[in-house]
Design a protein around this motif. Structure first.
Motif, short mmCIF file in Angstrom:
data_model
loop_
_atom_site.label_atom_id
_atom_site.label_comp_id
_atom_site.label_asym_id
_atom_site.label_seq_id
_atom_site.Cartn_x
_atom_site.Cartn_y
_atom_site.Cartn_z
N THR A 34 18.06 -8.73 -0.45
CA THR A 34 18.17 -9.65 -1.58
C THR A 34 18.02 -9.31 -3.10
N SER A 35 17.06 -8.28 -3.19
CA SER A 35 16.57 -8.19 -4.64
C SER A 35 16.82 -6.77 -4.83
N GLY A 36 16.72 -6.01 -4.07
CA GLY A 36 16.80 -4.37 -4.28
C GLY A 36 15.40 -3.72 -4.07
N PHE A 37 15.47 -2.42 -3.68
CA PHE A 37 14.23 -1.61 -3.81
C PHE A 37 13.49 -1.75 -4.72
N ALA A 38 13.92 -1.90 -6.07
CA ALA A 38 13.22 -1.72 -7.16
C ALA A 38 12.13 -2.98 -7.34
N LYS A 39 12.36 -3.93 -6.38
CA LYS A 39 11.64 -5.23 -6.52
C LYS A 39 10.42 -5.28 -5.35
N LEU A 40 10.78 -4.09 -4.66
CA LEU A 40 9.70 -4.16 -3.58
C LEU A 40 8.37 -3.57 -4.09
N THR A 41 7.38 -4.36 -3.73
CA THR A 41 5.93 -3.91 -3.95
C THR A 41 4.88 -4.24 -2.80
N VAL A 42 3.94 -3.76 -2.63
CA VAL A 42 2.89 -3.60 -1.36
C VAL A 42 2.56 -5.16 -1.67
N THR A 43 2.02 -5.78 -2.59
CA THR A 43 1.73 -7.23 -2.60
C THR A 43 2.66 -8.02 -2.19
N GLY A 44 3.81 -8.01 -2.94
CA GLY A 44 5.07 -8.89 -2.31
C GLY A 44 5.48 -8.59 -0.90
N LEU A 45 5.37 -7.36 -0.46
CA LEU A 45 5.80 -7.03 0.96
C LEU A 45 4.80 -7.80 1.95
N CYS A 46 3.44 -7.89 1.66
CA CYS A 46 2.66 -8.30 2.47
C CYS A 46 2.57 -9.89 2.42
N THR A 47 2.85 -10.61 1.22
CA THR A 47 3.21 -11.94 1.05
C THR A 47 4.13 -12.25 1.81
N GLN A 48 5.22 -11.57 1.61
CA GLN A 48 6.37 -11.94 2.51
C GLN A 48 6.17 -11.99 3.87
N ALA A 49 5.51 -11.00 4.45
CA ALA A 49 5.00 -10.73 6.05
C ALA A 49 3.99 -11.71 6.30
N LYS A 50 3.38 -12.08 5.36
CA LYS A 50 2.20 -13.11 5.73
C LYS A 50 1.08 -12.18 6.53
N LEU A 51 0.76 -11.11 6.01
CA LEU A 51 -0.32 -10.07 6.50
C LEU A 51 -1.00 -9.70 5.18
N SER A 52 -2.27 -9.20 5.35
CA SER A 52 -3.14 -8.69 4.41
C SER A 52 -2.49 -7.30 4.15
N GLU A 53 -3.11 -6.72 3.08
CA GLU A 53 -2.53 -5.64 2.53
C GLU A 53 -3.31 -4.32 3.54
N ARG A 54 -4.22 -4.53 4.03
CA ARG A 54 -4.90 -3.51 4.93
C ARG A 54 -3.98 -3.36 6.39
N TYR A 55 -3.27 -4.34 6.49
CA TYR A 55 -2.26 -4.05 7.67
C TYR A 55 -0.93 -3.15 7.25
N TYR A 56 -0.68 -3.25 5.99
CA TYR A 56 0.13 -2.39 5.33
C TYR A 56 -0.11 -0.92 5.42
N TYR A 57 -1.29 -0.64 4.73
CA TYR A 57 -1.89 0.49 5.00
C TYR A 57 -2.15 1.30 6.54
N GLU A 58 -2.08 0.35 7.10
CA GLU A 58 -2.29 0.64 8.65
C GLU A 58 -0.97 1.18 9.21
N SER A 59 0.00 0.95 8.59
CA SER A 59 1.85 1.31 9.12
C SER A 59 2.10 2.31 8.31
N PHE A 60 2.03 2.33 7.07
CA PHE A 60 2.98 2.83 6.30
C PHE A 60 2.07 3.62 5.07
N SER A 61 2.55 4.85 4.76
CA SER A 61 1.79 5.79 3.58
C SER A 61 2.23 5.34 2.28
#
Length: 214
Positions: A34-61
């Protein structure tokens, strides 16, 4: 039920990790689509997924990896849809070809987020340039395999490298034509896009194999 390091609430840890990974990719689909890759951030991604940032780092580098895996997920979905449509019972190869092309076009056209990612954002992102080329070769190989099953492996083998060239050329043309249609620079109906693309595929197949196709 007792909680262990391998299970929580009866759900194995591997399954919970897979669910979190899928939720992050779903969130990336929404943000990038909807907004493009330029708008993707770790914080925004985790907020959208309703997950804490530690789970992001569990899955992605990094975020490039998120985008690459999301692109692969969409491509895999297209590939499965195309093969399923082509292999379904149909009166002739024209009907099969049309069904396969329609499956690919419908999948991305019916979800503008997937359309944007596959046809716009993927072309703008340097990390996906090589991956896009690999995907095109993979799709060409799938196309030759299903054609071999339909008209005979010996016929496809006789065409040799010309068969691979034709498949790659047709798929690249379909990709760009669909992109133009989605952007509105090719003002035709979806039905016309599918019908004309089917005819183009069959004309090329007839030329390369020497077999008149309906």
């Amino acid at each position: 039920m007792a909680t262990t390091s391998r299970s929580y609430g009866g759900i194995p840890i591997e399954q919970r990790r897979a669910r979190r990974r899928a939720a992050l990719l779903d969130a990336a689909l929404e943000i990038i689509g909807t907004s493009g890759f330029a708008k993707l951030t770790v914080t925004g991604l985790c907020t959208q997924a309703k997950l804490s940032e530690r789970y992001y780092y569990e899955s992605f580098s990094d975020l490039d990896t998120v985008f690459s895996e999301l692109f692969d997920r969409i491509v895999d979905e297209i590939g499965r849809a195309v093969v399923t449509a082509f292999m379904a019972p149909a009166p002739d190869i024209r009907a099969k070809t049309r069904a396969a092309i329609a499956a690919a076009i419908d999948l991305i056209a019916d979800d503008p987020r997937k359309a944007r990612i596959a046809t716009v954002e993927a072309q703008l992102h340097p990390a996906l340039l090589t991956r896009r080329a690999e995907v095109m070769r993979s799709f060409a190989n799938i196309m030759m395999a299903v054609c071999a099953e339909e008209i005979g492996a010996d016929i496809v083998e006789t065409a040799g490298t010309q068969a691979e060239f034709a498949a790659t050329h047709l798929l690249g043309g379909l990709w760009e034509t669909t992109n133009s249609w989605l952007s509105g620079t090719l003002p035709i109906s979806r039905e016309t896009l599918i019908t004309n693309s089917t005819t183009q595929f069959l004309l090329t197949a007839t030329h390369r194999t020497g077999i008149p196709l309906p």
